[in-house]
Scaffold this motif. Structure first.
Motif, mmCIF file in Angstrom:
data_model
loop_
_atom_site.group_PDB
_atom_site.id
_atom_site.type_symbol
_atom_site.label_atom_id
_atom_site.label_comp_id
_atom_site.label_asym_id
_atom_site.label_seq_id
_atom_site.Cartn_x
_atom_site.Cartn_y
_atom_site.Cartn_z
ATOM 1 N N GLN A 273 0.849 -1.187 0.000
ATOM 2 C CA GLN A 273 0.000 0.000 0.000
ATOM 3 C C GLN A 273 0.882 1.232 0.000
ATOM 4 N N CYS A 274 0.574 2.163 -0.870
ATOM 5 C CA CYS A 274 1.280 3.442 -0.910
ATOM 6 C C CYS A 274 0.561 4.443 -0.020
ATOM 7 N N ASN A 275 1.325 5.175 0.751
ATOM 8 C CA ASN A 275 0.786 6.266 1.545
ATOM 9 C C ASN A 275 0.848 7.520 0.670
ATOM 10 N N SER A 276 -0.300 8.088 0.346
ATOM 11 C CA SER A 276 -0.348 9.217 -0.588
ATOM 12 C C SER A 276 0.487 10.413 -0.132
ATOM 13 N N LEU B 177 -3.657 2.371 -2.795
ATOM 14 C CA LEU B 177 -3.155 3.707 -2.482
ATOM 15 C C LEU B 177 -4.091 4.279 -1.441
ATOM 16 N N GLY B 178 -3.548 4.641 -0.298
ATOM 17 C CA GLY B 178 -4.381 5.146 0.789
ATOM 18 C C GLY B 178 -3.877 6.466 1.322
ATOM 19 N N THR B 179 -4.722 7.100 2.119
ATOM 20 C CA THR B 179 -4.367 8.400 2.681
ATOM 21 C C THR B 179 -3.738 8.294 4.058
ATOM 22 N N ASP B 180 -3.897 7.182 4.745
ATOM 23 C CA ASP B 180 -3.301 6.998 6.062
ATOM 24 C C ASP B 180 -3.599 8.199 6.978
ATOM 25 N N ALA C 76 -6.587 17.686 9.736
ATOM 26 C CA ALA C 76 -5.702 18.779 9.325
ATOM 27 C C ALA C 76 -4.756 18.377 8.202
ATOM 28 N N SER C 77 -4.361 17.113 8.165
ATOM 29 C CA SER C 77 -3.407 16.683 7.133
ATOM 30 C C SER C 77 -4.085 16.151 5.869
ATOM 31 N N LEU C 78 -5.405 16.095 5.871
ATOM 32 C CA LEU C 78 -6.124 15.527 4.722
ATOM 33 C C LEU C 78 -5.836 16.248 3.399
ATOM 34 N N PRO C 79 -5.777 17.586 3.353
ATOM 35 C CA PRO C 79 -5.519 18.249 2.068
ATOM 36 C C PRO C 79 -4.220 17.796 1.394
ATOM 37 N N ARG D 293 -2.680 14.970 1.837
ATOM 38 C CA ARG D 293 -2.837 13.566 1.454
ATOM 39 C C ARG D 293 -3.674 13.444 0.171
ATOM 40 N N LEU D 294 -4.681 14.286 0.031
ATOM 41 C CA LEU D 294 -5.477 14.283 -1.198
ATOM 42 C C LEU D 294 -4.661 14.807 -2.374
ATOM 43 N N GLN D 295 -3.760 15.744 -2.110
ATOM 44 C CA GLN D 295 -2.856 16.209 -3.166
ATOM 45 C C GLN D 295 -1.963 15.059 -3.631
ATOM 46 N N GLY D 296 -1.622 14.171 -2.709
ATOM 47 C CA GLY D 296 -0.835 12.995 -3.075
ATOM 48 C C GLY D 296 -1.584 12.101 -4.047
ATOM 49 N N ILE D 297 -2.898 11.985 -3.849
ATOM 50 C CA ILE D 297 -3.719 11.214 -4.784
ATOM 51 C C ILE D 297 -3.692 11.892 -6.158
ATOM 52 N N GLU D 298 -3.821 13.216 -6.170
ATOM 53 C CA GLU D 298 -3.758 13.962 -7.430
ATOM 54 C C GLU D 298 -2.394 13.781 -8.101
#
Length: 104
Positions: A25-28, A55-58, A63-66, A68-73
């Motif tokens: 699993q990749c941490n985004s 691929l996950g956000t972990d 607060a850290s979600l933005p 992590r979502l950029q990592g998905i992008e």
């Protein structure tokens, strides 16, 4: 695996675990590290080589979600939308029995 220092020193150790059936699993978040850092370089390499199962956000807090979502992008830019869908929707669904996914 990109965050484990032993794997950073010897990426071949990851291959040994894969041969034993371990799913990666990749941490985004790691895709947002700057190029040149071990976490970024390994995660980008494994992603482009198609070696991750998901691929996950972990996410541990909102607060850290933005980032992590950029990592998905970032992953979409690296391997495309369909590959990211496979890693974020289709493959994780394989971990659950079909009747569980259809229950409402």
């Amino acid at each position: 695996p990109e965050r484990v220092r032993a794997f950073q020193r010897d990426v071949r150790m990851i291959e040994r675990l894969e041969k034993m059936g371990l799913l990666l699993q990749c941490n985004s978040w790691c895709l947002m590290d700057r190029p040149g850092l071990p976490t970024r370089d390994i995660s980008e390499r494994l992603l482009k080589e198609g070696r991750y199962f998901c691929l996950g956000t972990d996410t541990h807090n909102a607060a850290s979600l933005p980032v992590r979502l950029q990592g998905i992008e970032q992953a979409v830019e690296m391997v495309g939308e369909q590959a990211v869908r496979q890693l974020t929707v289709e493959n994780p669904a394989k971990l659950f029995p079909p009747d569980m996914l259809n229950a409402r």
